[in-house]
Design an enzyme around this catalytic site. Structure first.
Site, PDB file in Angstrom:
ATOM      1  N   GLU A 117      79.685  46.902  22.880  1.00 21.62           N
ATOM      2  CA  GLU A 117      79.705  45.544  23.424  1.00 21.62           C
ATOM      3  C   GLU A 117      79.947  44.610  22.244  1.00 21.62           C
ATOM      4  O   GLU A 117      79.034  44.336  21.458  1.00 21.62           O
ATOM      5  CB  GLU A 117      78.373  45.240  24.119  1.00 21.62           C
ATOM      6  CG  GLU A 117      78.031  46.204  25.245  1.00 21.62           C
ATOM      7  CD  GLU A 117      78.903  46.022  26.475  1.00 21.62           C
ATOM      8  OE1 GLU A 117      79.547  44.953  26.590  1.00 21.62           O
ATOM      9  OE2 GLU A 117      78.955  46.944  27.308  1.00 21.62           O
ATOM     10  N   CYS A 125      78.269  36.011  22.524  1.00 20.34           N
ATOM     11  CA  CYS A 125      79.582  36.663  22.555  1.00 20.34           C
ATOM     12  C   CYS A 125      80.465  36.137  23.679  1.00 20.34           C
ATOM     13  O   CYS A 125      81.684  36.129  23.570  1.00 20.34           O
ATOM     14  CB  CYS A 125      79.419  38.172  22.669  1.00 20.34           C
ATOM     15  SG  CYS A 125      78.465  38.702  24.115  1.00 20.34           S
TER      16      CYS A 125
END
Length: 487
Positions: free
Chosen positions: A255, A289
């Site tokens: 991720e 993110c």
């Protein structure tokens, strides 16, 4: 009480025991807002990483054989513990991360949602009976734990993002070794271990090693025990993790970073789009993110949107994260603060205009809003991990799609429009793992596959994707008659 977390939990947690590391130096845990020393933790060595993995492997065999209904009880208790200690945990998030109270509440809400889902995950794996060409043969497909999972968590949402891999991996019958980020060793590491210890998780199943690659190199990745490495962090480090895992035939769940765009089409509700864009860019100081690095606005509404966006950004309170009114607290460390100053300086040198230009004091970075960036500027294609927003005008959907996709990343994004199906059609053309119509860019839900395309990662978590990530398939056939062999 929260201060005791930094004294009591400033240790390694290996094979059910709290103990100091045996490395030759300490990781110093600082409050990023005021520089207060919170804890000093002697790092774990390669030998302790080995002990942690061996402990997890030993404990996992019995745990995997435990009735999943019995395993489920541990996660029910862990959820109750988080609920009972929520205020204390929030204080630790504020102190160690510089997270605002709003952010701490947001992280804890999601953490509880993922723990609730872990309760159900223990019962999720279902095998199959698959037909065979042989009349008397039976094919059974079992879904079994991979064994041991190594988890590496980041500094921005460390409690949530550690739990998001640790809890499901355990619920599905695996052992786990967790390595938190050096800047968040308590929230992302030992706090998670303490919760599961108090919830009655058998000793050895979950281990936490607080260390640094300067001490252990790639030992955490290369160790023969873990079959899966779940990593959340930058694409640069993720590339290395993927390479090492591939060389050792390990599965990696990555991720990674993003350069998400929030797109405002010509028929959007401008006031609502402004609210969504400001949240999507500035939540947790932009250290997310999925944050909207780029805000793309159709020229038909550019003037109105820009005026309202700039006004809202200027109203955001910057300062002490423990103050409930603060929206922008400190970034995690001075390196991040310096990097953000460099990004702004580079953009201005390339010809950008600062509609808002914040100052930097220690780790407090005030919001900056830039526009007029040249189309070839590299800043438009990179991840900016902080409170710097880029406003990019466009003419029509075709140009918007081209600009959104012109980045190595593909994690999240959003589009605002009065026509939902127009938004869905737009979303289908974007090379991302996730995209949202008439909402922000920052979302995570326990049942929906989470992950990115391109340099934003490999693999998915949440829901069925989590089961696939932390289990493997085993074919067992049963011949009820007799096979015929050619010799």
């Amino acid at each position: 009480m929260s201060s005791s977390y930094f004294t009591d939990l400033a240790q390694q947690y290996i094979d059910g025991r709290w103990r100091p590391g045996t490395g030759s130096w300490d990781i110093i845990d600082f409050n990023p807002y005021d520089g207060e020393k919170l804890a000093s933790i002697t790092i774990a060595t390669v030998d302790e990483v080995d002990e942690a993995y061996r402990a997890a492997a030993r404990a996992q065999r019995e745990w995997a054989a435990t009735n999943p209904y019995a395993r489920r009880a541990v996660f029910e208790k862990a959820l109750r513990i988080v609920e009972e200690r929520e205020q204390e945990i929030a204080e630790v998030i504020v102190a160690e991360l510089g997270g605002t109270r709003l952010k701490a509440g947001f992280e804890l809400h999601l953490a509880k949602e993922f723990l609730r889902e872990s309760v159900n995950l223990a019962l999720r794996p279902e095998g199959k009976i698959i037909p065979s060409p042989g009349d008397t043969k039976e094919n059974r497909l079992y879904i079994v734990p991979v064994g041991v999972v190594g988890v590496i968590s980041p500094f921005n949402f460390p409690f949530l993002l550690s739990l998001k891999s640790v809890a499901p991996a355990l619920a599905l019958g695996n052992g786990v070794v967790l390595k938190p980020h050096q800047n968040t060793p308590i929230v992302g590491g030992s706090l998670v271990a303490k919760i599961f210890e108090d919830a009655g998780l058998p000793a050895g199943l979950l281990n936490v090693v607080i260390t640094d690659i300067a001490e252990i190199g790639d030992a955490f990745l290369e160790h023969p025990v873990p079959k899966v490495i779940s990593f959340t962090g930058s694409d640069k480090v993720g590339r290395h993790v993927a390479t090492v895992c591939a060389a050792h035939f390990k599965r990696s769940i990555l991720e990674l970073g993003g350069n998400s765009a929030l797109v405002v089409l010509d028929d959007a509700d401008v006031d609502y789009a402004v609210d969504a864009a400001v949240f999507s860019r500035f939540v947790h100081q932009g250290q997310v993110c999925m944050a909207a690095n780029r805000v793309l606005v159709d020229r038909a509404v550019e003037a109105e949107f820009t005026e309202k966006f700039v006004a809202k950004v200027k109203s955001l309170k910057v300062g002490d994260p423990s103050d409930p009114a603060t929206v922008i607290g400190p970034v995690i460390n001075s390196s991040q603060a310096d990097a953000l100053s460099s990004v702004v300086s580079q953009a201005l040198a390339e010809g950008a205009t600062a509609l808002v230009q914040g100052t930097t004091t220690d780790n407090l970075v005030e919001p900056t809003v830039l526009t007029g960036l040249p189309a070839e500027s590299g800043i438009l294609r990179q991840e900016i991990f902080g409170p710097v927003a880029l406003l990019v005008p466009f003419d029509g959907e075709e140009e918007a799609v081209r600009i959104v996709n012109d980045t190595p990343y593909g994690l999240s994004g959003a589009v605002h429009t009065a026509d939902v199906e127009r938004g869905v059609s737009f979303a289908k053309r974007i090379d991302t793992g996730m995209f949202h119509v008439n909402d922000g860019t920052v979302h995570d839900e326990p049942l929906v596959a989470f992950g990115g395309e391109k340099s934003s990662g490999v693999g998915r978590l949440n829901g069925e994707a989590t089961v696939e990530a932390f289990t493997t398939q085993k074919w067992i056939s049963v011949q009820h008659g007799r096979s015929l062999f050619p010799f």
